[in-house]
Structure formats: C-alpha cells, structure tokens
Design a protein around this motif. Sequence first.
Motif, PDB file in Angstrom:
ATOM      1  N   ALA A 123       0.826  -1.200   0.000  1.00 14.24           N
ATOM      2  CA  ALA A 123       0.000   0.000   0.000  1.00 14.24           C
ATOM      3  C   ALA A 123       0.862   1.251   0.000  1.00 14.24           C
ATOM      4  O   ALA A 123       2.029   1.216   0.385  1.00 14.24           O
ATOM      5  CB  ALA A 123      -0.920   0.006   1.224  1.00 14.24           C
ATOM      6  N   LEU A 124       0.280   2.380  -0.420  1.00 14.61           N
ATOM      7  CA  LEU A 124       1.026   3.632  -0.454  1.00 14.61           C
ATOM      8  C   LEU A 124       1.541   4.008   0.933  1.00 14.61           C
ATOM      9  O   LEU A 124       2.697   4.372   1.104  1.00 14.61           O
ATOM     10  CB  LEU A 124       0.162   4.753  -1.020  1.00 14.61           C
ATOM     11  N   ALA A 125       0.678   3.917   1.928  1.00 12.50           N
ATOM     12  CA  ALA A 125       1.105   4.174   3.309  1.00 12.50           C
ATOM     13  C   ALA A 125       1.486   2.847   3.956  1.00 12.50           C
ATOM     14  O   ALA A 125       2.640   2.623   4.298  1.00 12.50           O
ATOM     15  CB  ALA A 125       0.007   4.877   4.092  1.00 12.50           C
ATOM     16  N   GLY A 126       0.515   1.980   4.092  1.00 14.72           N
ATOM     17  CA  GLY A 126       0.788   0.619   4.537  1.00 14.72           C
ATOM     18  C   GLY A 126       1.399   0.512   5.915  1.00 14.72           C
ATOM     19  O   GLY A 126       2.027  -0.488   6.253  1.00 14.72           O
ATOM     20  N   ASP A 127       1.265   1.551   6.747  1.00 18.39           N
ATOM     21  CA  ASP A 127       1.854   1.560   8.090  1.00 18.39           C
ATOM     22  C   ASP A 127       3.368   1.391   8.064  1.00 18.39           C
ATOM     23  O   ASP A 127       3.965   0.851   8.999  1.00 18.39           O
ATOM     24  CB  ASP A 127       1.195   0.494   8.985  1.00 18.39           C
ATOM     25  N   LYS A 128       3.993   1.880   6.992  1.00 21.50           N
ATOM     26  CA  LYS A 128       5.454   1.793   6.908  1.00 21.50           C
ATOM     27  C   LYS A 128       6.138   2.579   8.024  1.00 21.50           C
ATOM     28  O   LYS A 128       7.236   2.217   8.461  1.00 21.50           O
ATOM     29  CB  LYS A 128       5.934   2.287   5.543  1.00 21.50           C
ATOM     30  N   LEU A 129       5.510   3.651   8.492  1.00 22.53           N
ATOM     31  CA  LEU A 129       6.111   4.427   9.570  1.00 22.53           C
ATOM     32  C   LEU A 129       6.329   3.559  10.809  1.00 22.53           C
ATOM     33  O   LEU A 129       7.341   3.718  11.509  1.00 22.53           O
ATOM     34  CB  LEU A 129       5.240   5.636   9.916  1.00 22.53           C
ATOM     35  N   ALA A 130       5.410   2.634  11.070  1.00 25.59           N
ATOM     36  CA  ALA A 130       5.562   1.758  12.234  1.00 25.59           C
ATOM     37  C   ALA A 130       6.824   0.908  12.116  1.00 25.59           C
ATOM     38  O   ALA A 130       7.538   0.699  13.108  1.00 25.59           O
ATOM     39  CB  ALA A 130       4.323   0.865  12.389  1.00 25.59           C
ATOM     40  N   SER A 131       7.111   0.437  10.918  1.00 21.74           N
ATOM     41  CA  SER A 131       8.325  -0.355  10.714  1.00 21.74           C
ATOM     42  C   SER A 131       9.575   0.500  10.896  1.00 21.74           C
ATOM     43  O   SER A 131      10.542   0.079  11.546  1.00 21.74           O
ATOM     44  CB  SER A 131       8.329  -0.991   9.319  1.00 21.74           C
ATOM     45  N   LEU A 132       9.569   1.703  10.313  1.00 25.34           N
ATOM     46  CA  LEU A 132      10.731   2.579  10.460  1.00 25.34           C
ATOM     47  C   LEU A 132      10.961   2.954  11.913  1.00 25.34           C
ATOM     48  O   LEU A 132      12.107   3.047  12.373  1.00 25.34           O
ATOM     49  CB  LEU A 132      10.548   3.835   9.599  1.00 25.34           C
ATOM     50  N   MET A 133       9.883   3.138  12.664  1.00 25.17           N
ATOM     51  CA  MET A 133      10.027   3.452  14.086  1.00 25.17           C
ATOM     52  C   MET A 133      10.613   2.263  14.844  1.00 25.17           C
ATOM     53  O   MET A 133      11.460   2.433  15.727  1.00 25.17           O
ATOM     54  CB  MET A 133       8.676   3.865  14.675  1.00 25.17           C
ATOM     55  N   GLN A 134      10.185   1.050  14.493  1.00 26.63           N
ATOM     56  CA  GLN A 134      10.753  -0.137  15.140  1.00 26.63           C
ATOM     57  C   GLN A 134      12.251  -0.244  14.862  1.00 26.63           C
ATOM     58  O   GLN A 134      13.043  -0.568  15.748  1.00 26.63           O
ATOM     59  CB  GLN A 134      10.031  -1.391  14.662  1.00 26.63           C
ATOM     60  N   ILE A 135      12.628   0.032  13.611  1.00 23.54           N
ATOM     61  CA  ILE A 135      14.047  -0.045  13.251  1.00 23.54           C
ATOM     62  C   ILE A 135      14.836   1.055  13.956  1.00 23.54           C
ATOM     63  O   ILE A 135      15.955   0.823  14.447  1.00 23.54           O
ATOM     64  CB  ILE A 135      14.210   0.039  11.719  1.00 23.54           C
ATOM     65  N   ALA A 136      14.268   2.269  14.032  1.00 20.74           N
ATOM     66  CA  ALA A 136      14.948   3.367  14.716  1.00 20.74           C
ATOM     67  C   ALA A 136      15.135   3.056  16.197  1.00 20.74           C
ATOM     68  O   ALA A 136      16.176   3.383  16.791  1.00 20.74           O
ATOM     69  CB  ALA A 136      14.174   4.669  14.531  1.00 20.74           C
ATOM     70  N   LEU A 137      14.146   2.420  16.805  1.00 21.49           N
ATOM     71  CA  LEU A 137      14.268   2.050  18.217  1.00 21.49           C
ATOM     72  C   LEU A 137      15.313   0.965  18.410  1.00 21.49           C
ATOM     73  O   LEU A 137      16.037   0.960  19.420  1.00 21.49           O
ATOM     74  CB  LEU A 137      12.909   1.598  18.754  1.00 21.49           C
ATOM     75  N   LEU A 138      15.421   0.033  17.454  1.00 17.89           N
ATOM     76  CA  LEU A 138      16.499  -0.956  17.506  1.00 17.89           C
ATOM     77  C   LEU A 138      17.849  -0.240  17.534  1.00 17.89           C
ATOM     78  O   LEU A 138      18.721  -0.563  18.357  1.00 17.89           O
ATOM     79  CB  LEU A 138      16.410  -1.883  16.294  1.00 17.89           C
ATOM     80  N   ALA A 139      18.028   0.731  16.638  1.00 11.00           N
ATOM     81  CA  ALA A 139      19.279   1.481  16.591  1.00 11.00           C
ATOM     82  C   ALA A 139      19.519   2.236  17.899  1.00 11.00           C
ATOM     83  O   ALA A 139      20.643   2.268  18.417  1.00 11.00           O
ATOM     84  CB  ALA A 139      19.253   2.455  15.413  1.00 11.00           C
ATOM     85  N   ALA A 140      18.460   2.817  18.446  1.00 13.09           N
ATOM     86  CA  ALA A 140      18.599   3.568  19.699  1.00 13.09           C
ATOM     87  C   ALA A 140      19.014   2.651  20.848  1.00 13.09           C
ATOM     88  O   ALA A 140      19.838   3.034  21.689  1.00 13.09           O
ATOM     89  CB  ALA A 140      17.290   4.275  20.030  1.00 13.09           C
ATOM     90  N   GLN A 141      18.465   1.450  20.890  1.00  8.40           N
ATOM     91  CA  GLN A 141      18.833   0.518  21.950  1.00  8.40           C
ATOM     92  C   GLN A 141      20.307   0.140  21.872  1.00  8.40           C
ATOM     93  O   GLN A 141      20.940  -0.150  22.884  1.00  8.40           O
ATOM     94  CB  GLN A 141      17.952  -0.729  21.891  1.00  8.40           C
ATOM     95  N   HIS A 142      20.858   0.173  20.664  1.00  6.95           N
ATOM     96  CA  HIS A 142      22.277  -0.124  20.489  1.00  6.95           C
ATOM     97  C   HIS A 142      23.156   1.129  20.637  1.00  6.95           C
ATOM     98  O   HIS A 142      24.369   1.042  20.487  1.00  6.95           O
ATOM     99  CB  HIS A 142      22.519  -0.754  19.116  1.00  6.95           C
TER     100      HIS A 142
END
Length: 201
Positions: free
Chosen positions: A103-122
């Motif tokens: 989908a155009l949006a497809g809740d992609k922001l949720a995935s990017l936020m999960q990845i950003a939080l992974l980076a933050a935890q590291h």
Amino acid sequence: MPTVRIAIVYHSTYGHTARQAQAVCAGVEQVPGAQALLMTTDEAQTRWDELNLVDGIIFGSPTYMAGVSAAFKTFQEASSHAVLAQGRAWQDKLAAGFTNSGALAGDKLASLMQIALLAAQHGMHWVNVALPPTNNSSQGSDQELNRLGFWLGAAAQSNVDQSADVVPPESDLATARHLGQRVAALAMQLARGKASLGIAA
C-alpha cells in the motif's frame, strides 16, 4: 582519504525489499572511499564480527501487518544477545532504515520506528532521509524522490500483483540510493574528523 564500510542488513520474502536494499548498496558505493556490505538477516546472524567493525548499518524490512517481518524481528532480537551482551559493539555507529509495502502508506512508519528504536537501543546515531515530500501538490509527481513523503527513512511501494523485476518504481529506488549515499557521506565526514583529531577509528 579514509575508507568507511557500511553494512546493509535486510529481509525480503518476494524480492521487492531486496531490490530496495540493492539500491541502498549502490548509493553507498557512489561515495569515494565507501564500501558496502550487503547481507540478509539470516546471513547477518553468522557475521556478527563483521557487523561490529563497520562504520554504519542500514536496516531494511518489508512492512507486514503494521510492522517489520518476523524474520527481521528474529535478527533484531538476536542482536540483543550477540551485540548488546558483548559490550555494545554498535554504539556510536551510524544507522538508517528502509521499508517496502504493497500500500502507499501501509503503516510503513511503524516499521521505520521499530528499526529506529532498535538502533537507539544499540546507542547508534540515526540518519534520516533528509528529503522533503514531493508528490503533495498539483505540481508534484510520483516520479520524484520521496514521493511517499517519509522523513524517518526510505519508503517504497510495490503493487502486490507485480513481481520484483517491475516494482518498486524507479523513484523509490532512487530514494533508497539517496539514503545509502547520505549515510556513507556522513560516515566519511566522521572518519575524516577522527583522522584530523588523531582519534583511532
């Protein structure tokens, strides 16, 4: 001139996110002195030592059911034991992310936020896409970079009835190349700064 190495770690089921990952890799390699290491999440879990030595990691996953894929989540959780428990080896590296959905949006922001939080935890430094949205006016076009209007990372959209040799469209791949180039250029700036100050890489 110093050299930098940027890893691209991704999961792809149907090949669409793999094309996006390849575009990110090409963007990294556009920067003189930058080397790209492209690996799937499965491969990455056998190459922790290599990931511990790179200057940055760009993470990618398709967006499934409002989040990263199960395979990416497995890698994410494995990094807790393999990296965090071994002395925070990724701390102060650069990090960025990309994702793809039908989908155009497809809740992609949720995935990017999960990845950003992974980076933050590291303890990593997150690099955003640094592109304004383009397809948001009567003068806009879906042929331009960041046509989907994401700031946190590179987003792509692939029609669910088309194969990976057709989609994502070129504008989304160009956005991915831009992200790879941006991360590599920033890594090079940091490496030059350290070299000028006599700080060991």
